[in-house]
Enzyme design. Sequence first.
Site, PDB file in Angstrom:
ATOM      1  N   HIS A  23      13.188  -4.758 -18.225  1.00 60.77           N
ATOM      2  CA  HIS A  23      12.929  -3.415 -17.685  1.00 60.77           C
ATOM      3  C   HIS A  23      14.198  -2.930 -17.000  1.00 60.77           C
ATOM      4  O   HIS A  23      14.317  -2.923 -15.795  1.00 60.77           O
ATOM      5  CB  HIS A  23      11.782  -3.526 -16.683  1.00 60.77           C
ATOM      6  CG  HIS A  23      11.350  -2.217 -16.086  1.00 60.77           C
ATOM      7  ND1 HIS A  23      11.056  -1.114 -16.833  1.00 60.77           N
ATOM      8  CD2 HIS A  23      11.144  -1.854 -14.796  1.00 60.77           C
ATOM      9  CE1 HIS A  23      10.689  -0.130 -16.035  1.00 60.77           C
ATOM     10  NE2 HIS A  23      10.741  -0.552 -14.790  1.00 60.77           N
ATOM     11  N   ALA A  36       0.842  -1.203   0.000  1.00 63.54           N
ATOM     12  CA  ALA A  36       0.000   0.000   0.000  1.00 63.54           C
ATOM     13  C   ALA A  36       0.875   1.249   0.000  1.00 63.54           C
ATOM     14  O   ALA A  36       0.521   2.287   0.550  1.00 63.54           O
ATOM     15  CB  ALA A  36      -0.941  -0.016   1.208  1.00 63.54           C
ATOM     16  N   GLY A  37       2.063   1.113  -0.600  1.00 60.98           N
ATOM     17  CA  GLY A  37       2.962   2.261  -0.729  1.00 60.98           C
ATOM     18  C   GLY A  37       2.550   3.108  -1.917  1.00 60.98           C
ATOM     19  O   GLY A  37       1.370   3.133  -2.295  1.00 60.98           O
ATOM     20  N   ARG A  58       6.203   6.070 -21.504  1.00 61.31           N
ATOM     21  CA  ARG A  58       7.226   7.126 -21.371  1.00 61.31           C
ATOM     22  C   ARG A  58       7.719   7.542 -22.750  1.00 61.31           C
ATOM     23  O   ARG A  58       7.812   8.737 -23.061  1.00 61.31           O
ATOM     24  CB  ARG A  58       8.391   6.603 -20.517  1.00 61.31           C
ATOM     25  CG  ARG A  58       8.031   6.557 -19.050  1.00 61.31           C
ATOM     26  CD  ARG A  58       9.152   6.013 -18.194  1.00 61.31           C
ATOM     27  NE  ARG A  58       8.786   6.162 -16.780  1.00 61.31           N
ATOM     28  CZ  ARG A  58       9.224   5.365 -15.811  1.00 61.31           C
ATOM     29  NH1 ARG A  58      10.064   4.374 -16.071  1.00 61.31           N
ATOM     30  NH2 ARG A  58       8.846   5.578 -14.560  1.00 61.31           N
ATOM     31  N   ASN A  92      10.353  -4.647  -8.343  1.00 62.69           N
ATOM     32  CA  ASN A  92      11.590  -4.718  -9.125  1.00 62.69           C
ATOM     33  C   ASN A  92      12.642  -5.611  -8.489  1.00 62.69           C
ATOM     34  O   ASN A  92      12.629  -5.787  -7.269  1.00 62.69           O
ATOM     35  CB  ASN A  92      12.172  -3.307  -9.277  1.00 62.69           C
ATOM     36  CG  ASN A  92      11.632  -2.608 -10.518  1.00 62.69           C
ATOM     37  OD1 ASN A  92      11.469  -3.229 -11.561  1.00 62.69           O
ATOM     38  ND2 ASN A  92      11.371  -1.326 -10.391  1.00 62.69           N
TER      39      ASN A  92
HETATM   40  P1  NAD Z   1       6.900   1.997  -1.468  1.00 63.03           P
HETATM   41  O1  NAD Z   1       8.072   1.881  -0.546  1.00 63.03           O
HETATM   42  O2  NAD Z   1       6.174   3.282  -1.548  1.00 63.03           O
HETATM   43  O3  NAD Z   1       5.835   0.856  -1.136  1.00 63.03           O
HETATM   44  C1  NAD Z   1       6.178  -0.478  -0.950  1.00 63.03           C
HETATM   45  C2  NAD Z   1       5.205  -1.038   0.075  1.00 63.03           C
HETATM   46  O4  NAD Z   1       5.428  -2.440   0.193  1.00 63.03           O
HETATM   47  C3  NAD Z   1       5.384  -0.445   1.489  1.00 63.03           C
HETATM   48  O5  NAD Z   1       4.181   0.136   1.929  1.00 63.03           O
HETATM   49  C4  NAD Z   1       5.771  -1.640   2.332  1.00 63.03           C
HETATM   50  O6  NAD Z   1       5.285  -1.592   3.661  1.00 63.03           O
HETATM   51  C5  NAD Z   1       5.141  -2.773   1.547  1.00 63.03           C
HETATM   52  N1  NAD Z   1       5.690  -4.083   1.863  1.00 63.03           N
HETATM   53  C6  NAD Z   1       6.974  -4.427   2.124  1.00 63.03           C
HETATM   54  N2  NAD Z   1       7.039  -5.740   2.415  1.00 63.03           N
HETATM   55  C7  NAD Z   1       5.784  -6.232   2.331  1.00 63.03           C
HETATM   56  C8  NAD Z   1       5.217  -7.514   2.532  1.00 63.03           C
HETATM   57  N3  NAD Z   1       5.971  -8.560   2.843  1.00 63.03           N
HETATM   58  N4  NAD Z   1       3.881  -7.645   2.376  1.00 63.03           N
HETATM   59  C9  NAD Z   1       3.096  -6.588   2.045  1.00 63.03           C
HETATM   60  N5  NAD Z   1       3.583  -5.347   1.864  1.00 63.03           N
HETATM   61  C10 NAD Z   1       4.905  -5.177   1.997  1.00 63.03           C
HETATM   62  O7  NAD Z   1       7.469   1.574  -2.918  1.00 63.03           O
HETATM   63  P2  NAD Z   1       6.731   1.843  -4.307  1.00 63.03           P
HETATM   64  O8  NAD Z   1       7.208   3.122  -4.879  1.00 63.03           O
HETATM   65  O9  NAD Z   1       5.287   1.600  -4.133  1.00 63.03           O
HETATM   66  O10 NAD Z   1       7.394   0.682  -5.206  1.00 63.03           O
HETATM   67  C11 NAD Z   1       7.025  -0.661  -4.987  1.00 63.03           C
HETATM   68  C12 NAD Z   1       7.851  -1.588  -5.901  1.00 63.03           C
HETATM   69  O11 NAD Z   1       7.469  -1.383  -7.251  1.00 63.03           O
HETATM   70  C13 NAD Z   1       9.369  -1.348  -5.852  1.00 63.03           C
HETATM   71  O12 NAD Z   1      10.053  -2.585  -5.902  1.00 63.03           O
HETATM   72  C14 NAD Z   1       9.624  -0.550  -7.108  1.00 63.03           C
HETATM   73  O13 NAD Z   1      10.956  -0.682  -7.559  1.00 63.03           O
HETATM   74  C15 NAD Z   1       8.642  -1.212  -8.044  1.00 63.03           C
HETATM   75  N6  NAD Z   1       8.299  -0.440  -9.237  1.00 63.03           N
HETATM   76  C16 NAD Z   1       8.252  -1.139 -10.413  1.00 63.03           C
HETATM   77  C17 NAD Z   1       7.919  -0.488 -11.592  1.00 63.03           C
HETATM   78  C18 NAD Z   1       7.857  -1.265 -12.878  1.00 63.03           C
HETATM   79  O14 NAD Z   1       7.849  -0.672 -13.945  1.00 63.03           O
HETATM   80  N7  NAD Z   1       7.787  -2.579 -12.844  1.00 63.03           N
HETATM   81  C19 NAD Z   1       7.634   0.894 -11.562  1.00 63.03           C
HETATM   82  C20 NAD Z   1       7.668   1.567 -10.356  1.00 63.03           C
HETATM   83  C21 NAD Z   1       8.002   0.882  -9.174  1.00 63.03           C
END
Ligand code: NAD
Length: 312
Positions: A176, A11-12, A152, A121
């Site tokens: 990616h 829920a980030g 993008r 990621n």
């Molecule tokens: P964020 O830190 O805002 O949110 C991540 C959330 O995951 C946090 O709220 C955290 O508490 C939660 N979390 C951690 N461990 C957990 C678990 N075991 N169970 C449930 N929740 C858990 O990060 P974000 O900006 O939301 O990014 C999330 C992920 O998405 C990152 O790995 C980021 O690199 C990836 N991402 C991928 C792409 C893509 O194109 N594929 C694009 C953007 C971000």
Amino acid sequence: MTHPKITVVGAGNVGATCALWAAQRDLGDVVLVDVVDGLAAGKALDLQQAAPIVGFSHTVTGTSDYAATSGSRLAIVTAGLARKPGMSRDDLLARNAEIVAGVVRSLVAASPEVILVIVSNPVDAMTVLAQRVSGLAPHRVVGMAGVLDSARMRTFIAAETGASPKDVQAFVLGGHGDSMVPLVRHSSVGGVPLGRLLTQERIERIVERTRGGGAEIVALLKTGSAFYAPGAAAVEMAQAILRDERRVLPCAAWCEKEYGVGGCYVGVPARLGARGVLDVLEFDLTAQERAAFEASTAAVKALVAQLARLGY
Ligand code: NAD
């Protein structure tokens, strides 16, 4: 109206944004999950209270308990660490592997028929991991990257040509990461090939900015990575699956014979529908494009080998 259940884990920034876009499109009942106590419940309650204003009729709930996710048709996995300045997506591998493996086990235990859209990621490797840990058929697991990378590129082309982003087509293949393969030959504005509209130098600048699109945002934010467009991209894929739209979207799909990959998840054009990935479409690649695609696939396979060393 059917009420498919959509779980979003994490829920980030990205997860909450997925919930927002999904609610806005009235895609289904959204269950937001996070390990941090109260985070998912608080954001879900806040979002649910927008329903009378925005006019959606599905529910948004938040929890740390997977029991509430039972019977999910689709789950978007965003749990894990995001990049900070100076980090590559690959630097996240070990920590996010542990998180994604745990999340996927819990999801599948509650919803054995689920379709997984992986966002965490490094996404191509995390998609391989999610398929292995879940035991789901490869077509029920798919990674989100190409829709974002292509969006993008489309945005940058629109800005350079003055066209509406809606009229710009572009495709980004491969993993990616820094080795992603923006396909200039298949990029167009209103059907007119990009090479007819822009000089080679301007096209090269667009390609480079696309490859660094995520890092550009990380450098500006300093404390996290992109989330609005990533959330929209994941929900675009979820909608194609839930509504059986059969859309061709670039995503990390399982490839055996396709593009000669030989068994890995990598970014390719895939048709998404009710079963998940229906099939993979193959472009005829030039020798140069093929070499770039193979280099990108090799980079993904190197990460998968690291996963194996970590015991996955
Ligand atoms: P964020 O830190 O805002 O949110 C991540 C959330 O995951 C946090 O709220 C955290 O508490 C939660 N979390 C951690 N461990 C957990 C678990 N075991 N169970 C449930 N929740 C858990 O990060 P974000 O900006 O939301 O990014 C999330 C992920 O998405 C990152 O790995 C980021 O690199 C990836 N991402 C991928 C792409 C893509 O194109 N594929 C694009 C953007 C971000």
